[in-house]
Design an enzyme around this catalytic site. Structure first.
Site, PDB file in Angstrom:
ATOM      1  N   GLU A  93     -19.527   5.753 -12.936  1.00  0.00           N
ATOM      2  CA  GLU A  93     -18.302   6.100 -12.211  1.00  0.00           C
ATOM      3  C   GLU A  93     -17.043   5.634 -12.928  1.00  0.00           C
ATOM      4  O   GLU A  93     -15.963   6.205 -12.731  1.00  0.00           O
ATOM      5  CB  GLU A  93     -18.335   5.523 -10.790  1.00  0.00           C
ATOM      6  N   GLU A 109     -33.609 -12.067  -7.955  1.00  0.00           N
ATOM      7  CA  GLU A 109     -32.318 -12.352  -7.326  1.00  0.00           C
ATOM      8  C   GLU A 109     -32.512 -12.632  -5.838  1.00  0.00           C
ATOM      9  O   GLU A 109     -31.814 -13.455  -5.255  1.00  0.00           O
ATOM     10  CB  GLU A 109     -31.363 -11.170  -7.508  1.00  0.00           C
ATOM     11  N   HIS A 136     -22.709   1.700 -14.859  1.00  0.00           N
ATOM     12  CA  HIS A 136     -21.813   2.271 -13.845  1.00  0.00           C
ATOM     13  C   HIS A 136     -21.103   3.504 -14.409  1.00  0.00           C
ATOM     14  O   HIS A 136     -19.998   3.399 -14.952  1.00  0.00           O
ATOM     15  CB  HIS A 136     -20.777   1.228 -13.405  1.00  0.00           C
ATOM     16  N   SER A 173       0.814  -1.233   0.000  1.00  0.00           N
ATOM     17  CA  SER A 173       0.000   0.000   0.000  1.00  0.00           C
ATOM     18  C   SER A 173       0.840   1.273   0.000  1.00  0.00           C
ATOM     19  O   SER A 173       0.483   2.268   0.624  1.00  0.00           O
ATOM     20  CB  SER A 173      -0.961   0.015   1.199  1.00  0.00           C
ATOM     21  N   CYS A 184     -26.864   0.769 -10.752  1.00  0.00           N
ATOM     22  CA  CYS A 184     -26.989  -0.689 -10.824  1.00  0.00           C
ATOM     23  C   CYS A 184     -28.054  -1.172  -9.831  1.00  0.00           C
ATOM     24  O   CYS A 184     -29.241  -0.954 -10.043  1.00  0.00           O
ATOM     25  CB  CYS A 184     -25.629  -1.342 -10.601  1.00  0.00           C
TER      26      CYS A 184
END
EC number: 6.3.4.2
Length: 545
Positions: free
Chosen positions: A517, A403, A515, A15, A379
């Protein structure tokens, strides 16, 4: 055209920000007029991250061509104009899967299949394939030097220098230079040991990026250069900054791009970072701030929604607003009620899978609809908005998705059994299909409805956005829902699938199956997020009045 390769590794700890550092360097090289791309090699054995837990791994980033990839590819696309594809990310699992398939087919003519040469050759082939047609390819190797899992990748990139030529390869190593308050100085020994580990594998780093919470002094950089056998000008200090958008300028100010261009004998003009300077200015000089609640099920790890969080910030930049994001667990809404949603200027429900927390999301969508709070559903966020509208406006009691409740009376959301992929080929799925690699995924064309809010925001009749889902609006029940006041604002190219819905009688209520984004960038933003943040600011002003 000769392609040059920069291999990016990390040492000491994980990281450190290899992805951001690689993307920032790529942004500078691109600003010099070079054709640049970035690849990510992941050492885990999963074939791809598509079925990995977002809480463990973070988000799955979807490329235009439908690959489910590591979230670092999102960083790459936010920093450079080059679009990533399935060629830009592969895993140990993918490599072994390919090699074993060839072995079963008899491609190796009965040879003993080994890590060297078969696995390493497969890695090199993919790197070379991904680099075709580019001036510079940055290749980020996941993990930390010393990890067992990374060894085949490190051996492969070592061999690359021999095969494509040392003059066309460069090894860039990120390392930690910690500051010890008790001693009052930074310590270089971890870096020396990390480089020693690389040398034992046969790799001599050409550039060292020294990560620290402060600038590494010149005398310490000279010390690192001496003991690590690296030119002093190639020891770069990368301190913590308050904005990741400052990193390209920070690297450029230390001459990293000049050093690399000289090393590769590239005749490229000086980099113009005016676009990045504009982003930094917009971020540092907001005209106000808004608070947006993001209601999801993976909120304990913000990286699970990395692209959504970044896209909201981009929307803020376009409106000169600082976006404060409040992460809310949808199960908290179920147990504590909508009180946890008070004080928000807008509400966003992102994508997700599974029934846990779904009813909390339905409650959230209702709260936003009934209180005229700006709402963006992505979504699953669109599906719960539809379920809520069907239940409480249309009168379809307990309307649900197959679902979650396969035999529900009003299945307003159901499994997509057939659609066309990005190449126009028909895809077919059933309830028995594998979870991995069986979704409607990647860039899909969408036709926007005239006079809709989204048509106004996008400014064009047809768009392409990226999908990742198995379930869609059930057309069998759609007429009743539309009659109650819901507008279908966008449909798939074949007009069969609902892609966007709006509530015309609400100030700003938009939900999409795709999506958005994944295509938002700090320089360009995205129409939906820019419009959403603008609506949040307008809602805030109305509340003050």
């Amino acid at each position: 055209m000769t392609t040059n390769y920069i291999f990016v590794t990390g040492g000491v700890v994980s990281s450190l920000g290899k992805g951001i550092a690689a993307a920032s360097l790529a942004a500078i090289l691109e600003a010099r007029g070079l054709n640049v791309t970035i690849m990510k090699l992941d050492p885990y054995i999963n074939v791809d991250p598509g079925t990995m837990s977002p809480i463990q791994h973070g988000e799955v980033f979807v490329t235009e061509d439908g690959a489910e990839t590591d979230l670092d590819l999102g960083h790459y696309e936010r920093y450079i104009r080059t679009k990533m594809s399935r060629r830009n990310n592969f895993t140990t699992g993918r490599i072994y899967s390919d090699v074993l398939r060839k072995e079963r087919r008899g491609d190796y003519l009965g040879a003993t299949v080994q890590v060297i040469p078969h696995i390493t050759n497969a890695i090199k082939e993919r790197i070379l394939e991904g680099g075709e047609g580019h001036d510079v390819v940055l290749v980020e190797v996941g993990g930390t030097v010393g990890d067992i899992e990374s060894l085949p990748f490190l051996e492969a990139i070592r061999q690359m220098a021999v095969e494509v030529g040392r003059e066309h390869t460069l090894y860039m190593h990120l390392t930690l230079v910690p500051y010890l308050a008790a001693a009052g100085e930074v310590k270089t020994k971890p870096t020396q040991h990390s480089v020693k580990e690389l040398l034992s594998i046969g790799i001599q780093p050409d550039v060292l990026i020294c990560r620290s919470d402060r600038a590494v002094p010149a005398n310490e950089r000279a010390k690192i250069a001496l003991f690590c056998n690296v030119p002093e000008k190639a020891v770069i200090s990368l301190k913590d900054v308050d904005s990741i958008y400052k990193i390209p300028g920070l690297l450029k100010s230390q001459g990293l791009d000049d050093y690399i261009c000289k090393r590769f004998s590239l005749n490229a003009p000086e980099a113009n970072l005016a676009e990045w300077e504009q982003v930094i200015y917009e971020e540092a000089n907001p005209g106000g701030e808004v608070t947006i609640g993001m209601v999801g099920k993976y909120v304990e790890l913000p990286d699970a929604y990395k692209s959504v969080i970044e896209a909201l910030k981009h929307g803020g930049l376009k409106n000169r607003l600082t976006v404060n994001i409040k992460l809310i667990d949808s199960q908290d809404v179920e147990t504590r009620g909508v009180e946890v949603l008070k004080g928000l200027d807008a509400i966003l429900i992102p994508g997700g899978f599974g029934y846990r927390g779904v009813e909390g999301k339905v409650m959230t969508a209702r709260y936003a609809r009934e209180n005229n709070i700006p709402y963006l559903g992505i979504c699953l966020g669109m599906q719960v908005a539809l379920m809520e509208f069907a239940r409480n406006v249309v009168g379809m009691e307990n309307a649900n998705s197959t679902e979650f409740v396969p035999d529900c009376k009003y299945p307003v959301v159901a499994l997509i059994t057939e659609w066309r992929d990005e190449d126009g080929n028909v895809e077919v799925r059933t309830e028995e299909s594998d979870l991995g690699g069986t979704m409607r995924v990647g860039g899909q064309q969408c036709h926007l409805t005239d006079n809709s809010l989204v048509r106004q925001m996008y400014g064009e009749p047809t768009i392409v956005e990226r999908h990742r889902h198995r379930y869609e609006v059930n057309n069998m029940l759609l007429k009743q829902i539309e009659a109650a006041g819901l507008l279908v604002a966008g449909r798939s190219a074949d007009n069969k699938l609902v892609e966007i819905i709006e509530l015309p009688n609400h100030p700003w209520f938009v939900a999409c199956q795709f999506h958005p984004e994944f295509t938002s960038t700090p320089r360009d933003g995205h129409p939906l997020f820019a419009g959403f943040v603008k609506a949040a600011g307008e809602y805030q002003k109305r509340q003050v009045k």
